[in-house]
Design a protein around this motif. Structure first.
Motif, PDB file in Angstrom:
ATOM      1  N   GLU A 103       8.577  10.830  -7.369  1.00 16.26           N
ATOM      2  CA  GLU A 103       8.902   9.454  -6.961  1.00 16.26           C
ATOM      3  C   GLU A 103      10.082   8.936  -7.776  1.00 16.26           C
ATOM      4  O   GLU A 103      10.081   9.037  -9.004  1.00 16.26           O
ATOM      5  CB  GLU A 103       7.692   8.541  -7.191  1.00 16.26           C
ATOM      6  CG  GLU A 103       6.838   8.343  -5.988  1.00 16.26           C
ATOM      7  CD  GLU A 103       5.880   7.188  -6.174  1.00 16.26           C
ATOM      8  OE1 GLU A 103       5.739   6.396  -5.252  1.00 16.26           O
ATOM      9  OE2 GLU A 103       5.267   7.096  -7.256  1.00 16.26           O
ATOM     10  N   GLN A 119      -1.552   7.502  -8.525  1.00 13.22           N
ATOM     11  CA  GLN A 119      -1.289   6.234  -9.215  1.00 13.22           C
ATOM     12  C   GLN A 119      -2.548   5.366  -9.223  1.00 13.22           C
ATOM     13  O   GLN A 119      -2.880   4.726 -10.227  1.00 13.22           O
ATOM     14  CB  GLN A 119      -0.129   5.498  -8.543  1.00 13.22           C
ATOM     15  CG  GLN A 119       0.327   4.235  -9.275  1.00 13.22           C
ATOM     16  CD  GLN A 119       0.814   4.524 -10.687  1.00 13.22           C
ATOM     17  OE1 GLN A 119       1.633   5.420 -10.906  1.00 13.22           O
ATOM     18  NE2 GLN A 119       0.299   3.788 -11.662  1.00 13.22           N
ATOM     19  N   LEU A 120      -3.260   5.361  -8.092  1.00 11.35           N
ATOM     20  CA  LEU A 120      -4.531   4.615  -8.038  1.00 11.35           C
ATOM     21  C   LEU A 120      -5.541   5.196  -9.021  1.00 11.35           C
ATOM     22  O   LEU A 120      -6.270   4.463  -9.688  1.00 11.35           O
ATOM     23  CB  LEU A 120      -5.111   4.651  -6.625  1.00 11.35           C
ATOM     24  CG  LEU A 120      -4.385   3.824  -5.569  1.00 11.35           C
ATOM     25  CD1 LEU A 120      -4.976   4.093  -4.199  1.00 11.35           C
ATOM     26  CD2 LEU A 120      -4.485   2.345  -5.909  1.00 11.35           C
ATOM     27  N   GLY A 124       1.091   0.052 -12.672  1.00 12.73           N
ATOM     28  CA  GLY A 124       0.841   0.236 -11.243  1.00 12.73           C
ATOM     29  C   GLY A 124       1.324  -0.922 -10.397  1.00 12.73           C
ATOM     30  O   GLY A 124       0.847  -1.111  -9.279  1.00 12.73           O
ATOM     31  N   GLU A 168       0.748   8.130  -4.492  1.00 10.69           N
ATOM     32  CA  GLU A 168       0.052   6.835  -4.574  1.00 10.69           C
ATOM     33  C   GLU A 168      -1.398   7.043  -4.947  1.00 10.69           C
ATOM     34  O   GLU A 168      -1.989   6.236  -5.671  1.00 10.69           O
ATOM     35  CB  GLU A 168       0.156   6.105  -3.234  1.00 10.69           C
ATOM     36  CG  GLU A 168       1.525   5.506  -2.988  1.00 10.69           C
ATOM     37  CD  GLU A 168       1.576   4.738  -1.688  1.00 10.69           C
ATOM     38  OE1 GLU A 168       0.585   4.067  -1.350  1.00 10.69           O
ATOM     39  OE2 GLU A 168       2.611   4.810  -1.014  1.00 10.69           O
ATOM     40  N   GLU A 169      -1.969   8.131  -4.414  1.00  9.15           N
ATOM     41  CA  GLU A 169      -3.368   8.418  -4.737  1.00  9.15           C
ATOM     42  C   GLU A 169      -3.544   8.640  -6.240  1.00  9.15           C
ATOM     43  O   GLU A 169      -4.490   8.139  -6.855  1.00  9.15           O
ATOM     44  CB  GLU A 169      -3.798   9.674  -3.960  1.00  9.15           C
ATOM     45  CG  GLU A 169      -5.294   9.863  -3.860  1.00  9.15           C
ATOM     46  CD  GLU A 169      -5.965   8.776  -3.073  1.00  9.15           C
ATOM     47  OE1 GLU A 169      -6.840   8.128  -3.670  1.00  9.15           O
ATOM     48  OE2 GLU A 169      -5.639   8.553  -1.898  1.00  9.15           O
ATOM     49  N   HIS A 174      -2.398   7.076   2.441  1.00 10.63           N
ATOM     50  CA  HIS A 174      -1.111   7.099   1.753  1.00 10.63           C
ATOM     51  C   HIS A 174      -0.910   8.442   1.074  1.00 10.63           C
ATOM     52  O   HIS A 174      -1.813   9.284   1.008  1.00 10.63           O
ATOM     53  CB  HIS A 174      -1.019   5.952   0.759  1.00 10.63           C
ATOM     54  CG  HIS A 174      -2.302   5.659   0.083  1.00 10.63           C
ATOM     55  ND1 HIS A 174      -2.830   6.483  -0.858  1.00 10.63           N
ATOM     56  CD2 HIS A 174      -3.179   4.645   0.256  1.00 10.63           C
ATOM     57  CE1 HIS A 174      -3.973   5.980  -1.256  1.00 10.63           C
ATOM     58  NE2 HIS A 174      -4.215   4.880  -0.593  1.00 10.63           N
ATOM     59  N   TRP A 227       3.757  13.159  -7.688  1.00 13.64           N
ATOM     60  CA  TRP A 227       3.802  11.862  -8.378  1.00 13.64           C
ATOM     61  C   TRP A 227       5.102  11.742  -9.192  1.00 13.64           C
ATOM     62  O   TRP A 227       5.747  10.709  -9.214  1.00 13.64           O
ATOM     63  CB  TRP A 227       2.569  11.785  -9.273  1.00 13.64           C
ATOM     64  CG  TRP A 227       2.417  10.616 -10.164  1.00 13.64           C
ATOM     65  CD1 TRP A 227       2.061   9.356  -9.799  1.00 13.64           C
ATOM     66  CD2 TRP A 227       2.554  10.598 -11.588  1.00 13.64           C
ATOM     67  NE1 TRP A 227       1.955   8.565 -10.898  1.00 13.64           N
ATOM     68  CE2 TRP A 227       2.251   9.299 -12.013  1.00 13.64           C
ATOM     69  CE3 TRP A 227       2.867  11.558 -12.543  1.00 13.64           C
ATOM     70  CZ2 TRP A 227       2.287   8.927 -13.362  1.00 13.64           C
ATOM     71  CZ3 TRP A 227       2.903  11.199 -13.879  1.00 13.64           C
ATOM     72  CH2 TRP A 227       2.623   9.896 -14.269  1.00 13.64           C
ATOM     73  N   ARG A 231       4.227   3.199 -14.295  1.00 12.70           N
ATOM     74  CA  ARG A 231       3.117   4.155 -14.295  1.00 12.70           C
ATOM     75  C   ARG A 231       1.915   3.594 -15.052  1.00 12.70           C
ATOM     76  O   ARG A 231       0.768   3.871 -14.707  1.00 12.70           O
ATOM     77  CB  ARG A 231       3.547   5.474 -14.945  1.00 12.70           C
ATOM     78  CG  ARG A 231       4.581   6.244 -14.161  1.00 12.70           C
ATOM     79  CD  ARG A 231       4.183   6.405 -12.724  1.00 12.70           C
ATOM     80  NE  ARG A 231       5.039   7.315 -11.994  1.00 12.70           N
ATOM     81  CZ  ARG A 231       4.992   7.461 -10.679  1.00 12.70           C
ATOM     82  NH1 ARG A 231       4.154   6.740  -9.956  1.00 12.70           N
ATOM     83  NH2 ARG A 231       5.791   8.299 -10.061  1.00 12.70           N
TER      84      ARG A 231
END
Lengths: 236, 186
Positions: free
Chosen positions: A55, B117-118, B40, B114-115, B110, A52, B37
């Motif tokens: 990025e 972030q979700l 999102g 991204e996971e 994904h 994460w 962050r």
């Protein structure tokens, strides 16, 4: 080492961003399945966090910020230049209050029209032999309900008159606001057209739009007040 | 702390446009990352980042030159994000996003970033802010406490709760050592 100590050390390692390499810690991990699972979950999360964090973002909002900054500064200075003196500020404040008053009057007038409409609809429901149209010209009044209908006429007339007065006041208020703002300069002298006047042009337009409505309603009220039956006399 | 920060601020306060540009260029990445962050959403993050700088310039005269600019700006950003998120959470969730919040049976296609972030989007505001400042901005608990105006102990608690909730979320989404992501068959 017990489970509580294990968990405490794990938490501290997270807070301080350090890895634990003590033999006791490793031993407890092998002996206790639940603590081993806890540590595994923590490692899993750390791995995902690393992905994460990798990025990268390319963003450039410099021009946007500077544009808005310049805009807000110029807007602020233009506002200051518009209201240069206390007199002019007072005039602007006065027109603002007038505008609020006018808005209130317009809302009240609309509410009264609604009330009068409800009264009319209700009277039609109550009396099947009576046909009433506010803005039309057919009018039939039954003998039995003649007295009741006369009372209704008076109510409608009163409501209508109140509406007319408010509408008139509203139009005058709008015109007044426009006159105050558009016809005076900072010294209170008369002038033909100003920047502030153009800002209130919509008020003037609204005032003009109210004029024909006022006329129509006046005619309708006159008709109701005279209360002349237009249907055949046999129905009276 | 950059030694030239007070000088830069003074130049900005005097209305020097190149200095203002330098100010934004220096901190835009940091602010945007935090906003993204937290929110999102890239467009929202840009809008809020812009708002952060406008507010910063507006109140730059109140900045304490004994402090660094970074935590000061991060405080503004965190507060703006919180306000924005509160306003946004009162609105209905768009259909295309609703499934992400409710359906936990989907196998994620994904990537892991991204996971996460979700998963972050499901946390409560305080936890998300705390987690983002700790991991994205690499601040320690004391610094985060200063930014969020909370005791250090509270920040530690929030950080661990955030981690626990994120771990649970990832488990539910199949991101576990025993799950479908082979990366974690450790």
């Amino acid at each position: 080492m017990n489970c509580l100590t294990f968990k405490t050390q794990l938490d501290e390692s997270i807070e301080n961003r350090v890895t634990i390499d003590s033999p006791e810690f490793e031993k407890h991990k092998k002996d206790c399945a639940s603590c081993a699972e806890l540590l595994q979950s923590s490692h899993t999360l750390d791995y995902v966090i690393d992905q994460w964090k990798k990025e990268e973002f390319n963003v450039n909002i410099v021009d946007r910020v500077l544009f808005h900054l310049n805009w807000s500064q110029s807007d602020s200075s233009s506002k200051q230049s518009v209201i240069r003196s206390k007199d002019e500020a007072d005039i602007a404040f006065s027109s603002h209050r007038t505008h609020n008053k006018s808005s209130f009057a317009a809302i009240s007038a609309t509410a009264l029209v609604l009330i009068s409409s409800i009264i009319m609809i209700q009277s039609n429901r109550d009396d099947s032999q009576t046909v009433r149209l506010v803005s039309g010209h057919n009018r039939t009044i039954s003998t039995d309900n003649n007295e009741k209908n006369m009372e209704l006429d008076e109510i409608i007339f009163d409501v209508g008159s109140a509406y007319l007065a408010l509408a008139n006041n509203t139009a005058d208020s709008f015109s007044g606001a426009v006159n105050i703002v558009s016809s005076r300069d900072k010294n209170g002298n008369e002038k033909n057209k100003t920047k502030q006047g153009s800002q209130y042009r919509w008020i003037k337009s609204l005032g003009n739009d109210l004029k024909p409505i006022q006329k129509d309603l006046g005619e309708a009220m006159d008709f109701l007040y005279e209360s002349l039956p237009v249907d055949s006399p046999s129905t009276i | 702390m950059s030694n030239d920060e007070p000088d830069l601020v003074q130049r900005c306060l005097s209305g020097d446009a190149p200095s203002m540009r330098e100010f934004v260029e220096r901190f835009q990445g940091m602010i945007y990352q935090l906003c993204y962050r937290m929110l999102g959403h890239r467009q929202d993050a840009e809008d809020i980042a812009q708002e952060v700088f406008l507010r910063a310039f507006k109140s730059l005269h109140r900045w304490d030159s004994n402090r660094t600019l970074r935590p000061w700006l991060l405080t503004i950003a965190a507060n703006r994000c919180k306000t924005f998120y509160e306003q946004k959470s009162r609105k209905p969730i768009p259909t295309e996003l609703a499934y992400l919040q409710e359906d936990t049976s989907l196998v994620p296609d994904h990537d892991l970033a991204e996971e996460l972030q979700l998963a972050l989007n499901t946390l409560r505001d305080d936890y998300r802010t705390c987690f983002t400042l700790f991991y994205q901005q690499d601040l320690n608990c004391a610094e985060i406490g200063e930014i969020m105006d909370r005791p250090q102990g509270t920040i530690k608690t929030w950080l661990h709760r955030a981690r626990n909730e994120l771990s649970e979320y990832l488990k539910r989404r199949g991101v576990t050592p025993d799950g479908k992501h082979e990366l974690f068959n450790l």
